[in-house]
Scaffold this motif. Structure first.
Motif, mmCIF file in Angstrom:
data_model
loop_
_atom_site.group_PDB
_atom_site.id
_atom_site.type_symbol
_atom_site.label_atom_id
_atom_site.label_comp_id
_atom_site.label_asym_id
_atom_site.label_seq_id
_atom_site.Cartn_x
_atom_site.Cartn_y
_atom_site.Cartn_z
ATOM 1 N N GLU A 263 0.368 -1.203 -0.204
ATOM 2 C CA GLU A 263 0.312 0.050 0.056
ATOM 3 C C GLU A 263 0.869 1.151 -0.109
ATOM 4 O OE1 GLU A 263 -3.396 2.654 2.713
ATOM 5 O OE2 GLU A 263 -2.712 0.272 3.585
ATOM 6 N N VAL A 264 0.308 2.571 -0.449
ATOM 7 C CA VAL A 264 1.351 3.645 -0.951
ATOM 8 C C VAL A 264 0.451 4.691 -0.177
ATOM 9 C CG1 VAL A 264 2.644 5.223 -2.721
ATOM 10 C CG2 VAL A 264 2.136 2.890 -2.916
ATOM 11 N N ARG A 265 0.871 5.300 0.804
ATOM 12 C CA ARG A 265 0.176 6.087 1.352
ATOM 13 C C ARG A 265 1.042 7.505 1.046
ATOM 14 N NH1 ARG A 265 -0.447 3.109 6.926
ATOM 15 N NH2 ARG A 265 -1.754 1.456 6.839
ATOM 16 N N VAL A 266 0.369 8.523 0.957
ATOM 17 C CA VAL A 266 0.533 10.007 0.407
ATOM 18 C C VAL A 266 0.143 10.807 2.139
ATOM 19 C CG1 VAL A 266 0.980 12.474 -0.588
ATOM 20 C CG2 VAL A 266 0.835 9.734 -1.566
ATOM 21 N N VAL A 267 1.366 11.471 2.836
ATOM 22 C CA VAL A 267 1.024 12.214 3.384
ATOM 23 C C VAL A 267 2.099 13.148 4.588
ATOM 24 C CG1 VAL A 267 0.588 10.324 5.590
ATOM 25 C CG2 VAL A 267 2.979 10.989 5.032
ATOM 26 N N ARG A 268 1.171 14.215 3.817
ATOM 27 C CA ARG A 268 1.472 15.721 4.515
ATOM 28 C C ARG A 268 2.850 15.672 5.079
ATOM 29 N NH1 ARG A 268 1.230 20.736 2.097
ATOM 30 N NH2 ARG A 268 -0.849 20.205 1.227
ATOM 31 N N SER A 269 3.521 15.988 4.818
ATOM 32 C CA SER A 269 4.778 16.303 6.215
ATOM 33 C C SER A 269 5.311 17.418 6.450
ATOM 34 C CB SER A 269 6.522 16.017 5.648
ATOM 35 O OG SER A 269 6.541 16.290 4.127
ATOM 36 N N SER A 270 4.716 19.190 5.988
ATOM 37 C CA SER A 270 5.045 19.727 5.988
ATOM 38 C C SER A 270 3.672 21.123 5.840
ATOM 39 C CB SER A 270 6.297 20.677 5.818
ATOM 40 O OG SER A 270 6.148 22.017 6.157
ATOM 41 N N PRO A 271 3.336 21.712 7.200
ATOM 42 C CA PRO A 271 3.146 21.302 8.249
ATOM 43 C C PRO A 271 2.826 19.453 8.328
ATOM 44 C CG PRO A 271 0.765 22.456 8.256
ATOM 45 C CD PRO A 271 1.408 22.074 6.987
ATOM 46 N N PRO A 272 3.075 19.224 9.293
ATOM 47 C CA PRO A 272 2.791 17.025 9.347
ATOM 48 C C PRO A 272 1.734 17.530 9.979
ATOM 49 C CG PRO A 272 3.932 18.271 11.546
ATOM 50 C CD PRO A 272 3.955 18.993 10.585
ATOM 51 N N SER A 273 1.187 16.007 9.536
ATOM 52 C CA SER A 273 -0.624 15.520 9.479
ATOM 53 C C SER A 273 0.066 15.139 10.754
ATOM 54 C CB SER A 273 -0.771 15.247 7.873
ATOM 55 O OG SER A 273 -0.079 13.605 7.986
ATOM 56 N N SER A 274 -1.864 14.697 11.497
ATOM 57 C CA SER A 274 -2.026 13.786 12.502
ATOM 58 C C SER A 274 -1.060 12.249 11.890
ATOM 59 C CB SER A 274 -3.095 13.329 12.581
ATOM 60 O OG SER A 274 -3.666 12.569 10.956
ATOM 61 N N GLN A 275 -1.324 11.563 10.075
ATOM 62 C CA GLN A 275 -0.813 9.966 10.258
ATOM 63 C C GLN A 275 0.886 10.277 9.872
ATOM 64 O OE1 GLN A 275 -2.765 12.217 7.958
ATOM 65 N NE2 GLN A 275 -4.608 11.301 7.393
ATOM 66 N N PHE A 276 1.230 11.476 8.923
ATOM 67 C CA PHE A 276 2.609 11.757 9.549
ATOM 68 C C PHE A 276 3.080 12.221 10.855
ATOM 69 C CE2 PHE A 276 6.646 14.701 9.723
ATOM 70 C CZ PHE A 276 7.428 13.506 8.702
ATOM 71 N N LYS A 277 2.748 12.484 12.190
ATOM 72 C CA LYS A 277 3.059 12.613 13.311
ATOM 73 C C LYS A 277 2.772 11.009 13.820
ATOM 74 C CE LYS A 277 1.833 17.004 14.606
ATOM 75 N NZ LYS A 277 1.013 18.014 15.204
ATOM 76 N N ALA A 278 2.323 9.673 13.658
ATOM 77 C CA ALA A 278 2.045 8.584 13.836
ATOM 78 C C ALA A 278 2.754 7.590 13.201
ATOM 79 C CB ALA A 278 1.111 8.139 13.516
ATOM 80 N N THR A 279 3.530 8.210 12.299
ATOM 81 C CA THR A 279 4.139 7.255 11.699
ATOM 82 C C THR A 279 5.761 7.492 11.835
ATOM 83 O OG1 THR A 279 4.130 7.995 9.869
ATOM 84 C CG2 THR A 279 3.237 6.464 10.272
ATOM 85 N N PHE A 280 6.098 8.707 12.310
ATOM 86 C CA PHE A 280 7.462 9.147 12.473
ATOM 87 C C PHE A 280 8.498 8.888 13.203
ATOM 88 C CE2 PHE A 280 10.942 12.071 14.077
ATOM 89 C CZ PHE A 280 10.879 12.811 12.736
ATOM 90 N N GLN A 281 8.551 8.116 13.855
ATOM 91 C CA GLN A 281 9.665 6.825 14.379
ATOM 92 C C GLN A 281 10.048 5.434 13.682
ATOM 93 O OE1 GLN A 281 11.840 7.001 16.772
ATOM 94 N NE2 GLN A 281 11.415 9.510 17.224
ATOM 95 N N GLU A 282 8.898 5.071 13.327
ATOM 96 C CA GLU A 282 8.850 3.778 12.396
ATOM 97 C C GLU A 282 9.793 4.955 10.812
ATOM 98 O OE1 GLU A 282 6.634 0.587 9.972
ATOM 99 O OE2 GLU A 282 5.646 1.746 11.099
ATOM 100 N N SER A 283 9.337 5.566 10.286
ATOM 101 C CA SER A 283 9.858 6.460 8.868
ATOM 102 C C SER A 283 11.396 6.859 9.310
ATOM 103 C CB SER A 283 8.947 7.888 8.586
ATOM 104 O OG SER A 283 9.372 8.323 7.517
ATOM 105 N N TYR A 284 12.019 7.214 10.479
ATOM 106 C CA TYR A 284 13.200 7.696 10.913
ATOM 107 C C TYR A 284 13.838 6.336 11.120
ATOM 108 C CZ TYR A 284 17.011 8.404 14.029
ATOM 109 O OH TYR A 284 18.177 8.501 14.292
ATOM 110 N N GLN A 285 13.304 5.665 11.320
ATOM 111 C CA GLN A 285 14.382 4.198 11.830
ATOM 112 C C GLN A 285 14.860 3.565 10.356
ATOM 113 O OE1 GLN A 285 15.638 2.815 14.837
ATOM 114 N NE2 GLN A 285 14.896 4.442 15.941
ATOM 115 N N VAL A 286 13.940 3.610 10.033
ATOM 116 C CA VAL A 286 14.072 3.242 7.887
ATOM 117 C C VAL A 286 14.988 4.124 7.651
ATOM 118 C CG1 VAL A 286 13.028 3.104 5.964
ATOM 119 C CG2 VAL A 286 11.213 2.002 7.633
#
Length: 510
Positions: A263-286
């Motif tokens: 699945e490909v999800r498009v999440v707004r990074s700036s200003p950060p959306s709720s989906q972006f904030k919820a997945t921030f740590q997992e994304s950073y670890q990648v």
């Protein structure tokens, strides 16, 4: 496209002169040369116009290579997705992904495909000598009050800040003629009267016709019927030798019991959306694993701060006009979720005329899927999708094409594509540029020797300045300025951004 209501105007601080830093391509310690500025805020239209003059962003830092002096000239490249057809190697990557998703089969061999990383293509992320400048600027917000006051005074300044309206092409619609209505054109109704027996034609009966006319009519009806039959048969026949589109490969139906789900999800990074904030740590670890394995960074180098500064922070103002794409304009992360976990992230900007690729990072465990190439193809398909609603959004910008570095030529394989002429800022098909680049690192692609930069500065006094929290034209600023003249610096900035942007953006002067 004017700045959307409620968004800040573009505010930039230009850095005097040119910066020399280590080149990540040829490894020359001081060979890479560029001009730069810090963007406190930026409208998507201003950034669109800047990248069409050779600028690119890394976080909030916006830079432009000095093309005729830098060791490895970096030419802005764009693909035309509406006419894009995947090559044989592209199809191989798409089929490999489908096979993995449907059956779970893969081979962890050496990947021949080049990665489709970023506008800075590995090099800029690590060899930026301006990193100290970025570190200092990223932690300061000296213009927050100015931004607030500017928003409040936007109505007063609107006529100065609004750019020329983007002209839209109107689609013409074919008019259908209304035939056989049977109504007379006048307002008087004609009532036929029945003649007396034996006198004149009986209007209650069909008129007499000659046998010749009847035969002609029958022949005409047969031709119409045959034409309709042939059309139906033609529509029912499968289109032979019709090349498969990129969507045919990407969205091919998986079996009911497929091995994996993507699945490909498009999440707004700036200003950060709720989906972006919820997945921030997992994304950073990648990202952290990607930097350590692919770029050999030590564990303490890919920090949260560095990740945020380069790939999450953006000067672009979020805009959501009714005629724009559903996701809106601005900066986004395109997350690739495989079986419920993030395996790759494409950092992109959605602008008025294009989707601009910023960077890609992925889980090294899935390198066998050629995620660099696959994500580029998905971003091309995404651009085509956005174009369906927003017709002017029809290009995919792949960052810089560097012909002098053989490893970086892979972007030219996404055809059709164009390179930006570094002198006149017109787009030229890459096929016309390659012969010249074989002979010289730096080339002017525009063959018209009389052509000049149409946006060259004609009136410096119309440039906009933000000075002591007040917006003013440059000619007024010169009168109020204290200390030595900075006209040479302002002139250099104006030449690089062009007349339109210089009149619309605000150059911060302290």
């Amino acid at each position: 496209m004017a700045a959307a209501s409620g968004t800040s105007p573009t505010i930039v601080e230009y850095f005097e002169g040119e910066d020399f830093y280590r080149c990540g391509y040829c490894k020359n310690e001081t060979g890479s040369r560029s001009n730069g500025m810090w963007a406190h805020s930026m409208t998507v239209q201003d950034y669109q116009d800047l990248i069409d003059r050779g600028w690119r962003r890394s976080g909030k830092y916006v830079y432009k290579p000095v093309m005729n002096q830098t060791c490895c000239p970096q030419y802005t490249i764009r693909c035309r997705p509406l006419h894009f057809q995947p090559s044989k190697s592209h199809k191989k990557v798409l089929k490999k992904m489908f096979k993995y998703l449907s059956k779970g089969e893969f081979s962890k061999g050496n990947n021949e495909e080049e990665p489709m990383d970023s506008q800075m293509d590995d090099a800029g992320m690590h060899d930026f000598a301006l990193k100290s400048k970025l570190d200092i600027k990223s932690d300061q917000r000296p213009l927050s009050e100015d931004c607030h006051e500017i928003k409040e005074s936007k109505v007063k300044e609107k006529e100065d800040l609004e750019p020329k309206e983007t002209k839209m092409l109107n689609k013409s619609h074919a008019k259908q003629e209304k035939l056989g209505s049977g109504e007379p054109s006048g307002s008087v109704k004609v009532v036929p009267s029945t003649p007396k027996p034996g006198k004149g034609a009986d209007l209650s009966k069909p008129p007499c016709r000659k046998a010749k006319d009847i035969r002609k009519e029958r022949k005409r009806q047969k031709l119409i019927l045959k034409s309709q039959t042939d059309q139906v048969q033609h529509e029912e026949k499968p289109k032979l030798n019709q090349p498969k589109s990129i969507e045919d490969f990407i969205f091919d139906t998986l079996p009911d019991k497929s091995a994996h789900q993507l699945e490909v999800r498009v999440v707004r990074s700036s200003p950060p959306s709720s989906q972006f904030k919820a997945t921030f740590q997992e994304s950073y670890q990648v990202y952290k694993r990607y930097q350590m394995v692919i770029h050999k960074d030590p564990p303490d180098k890919p920090t949260v701060s560095q990740f945020t500064r380069f790939l999450c922070s953006s000067p672009l103002e979020a805009e959501n006009p009714p005629n724009g794409p559903d996701c809106g304009y601005g900066s986004f992360h395109q997350q690739y979720w495989l079986d419920g976990k993030i395996i790759a992230v494409g950092v992109i900007d959605v602008l008025p005329y294009c989707v601009s690729s910023v960077y890609l990072y992925y889980d090294p465990d899935y390198a066998f899927l050629s995620l660099g190439v696959y994500s580029a193809l998905r971003e091309i398909a995404f651009t085509r999708e956005l174009h369906e609603k927003t017709s002017q959004l029809s290009y995919y910008y792949m960052g810089f094409y560097i012909h002098s570095c053989p490893k970086m030529r892979y972007k030219g394989q996404y055809r059709p594509s164009d390179l930006l002429c570094p002198e006149t800022y017109v787009w030229v098909p890459i096929e016309q540029c390659l012969p010249a680049l074989e002979n010289s690192k730096y080339c002017r692609f525009n063959q018209d020797t009389k052509a000049v930069d149409e946006e060259r500065i004609k009136e410096l006094d119309r440039l906009r300045v933000l000075y002591k929290r007040t917006i003013m034209p440059y000619n007024i600023y010169k009168k109020r300025q204290k200390g030595p003249s900075d006209e040479a610096i302002v002139q250099q900035y104006a030449d690089l951004v062009g007349q339109t942007c210089s009149e619309r953006m605000l150059l911060f002067r302290s």
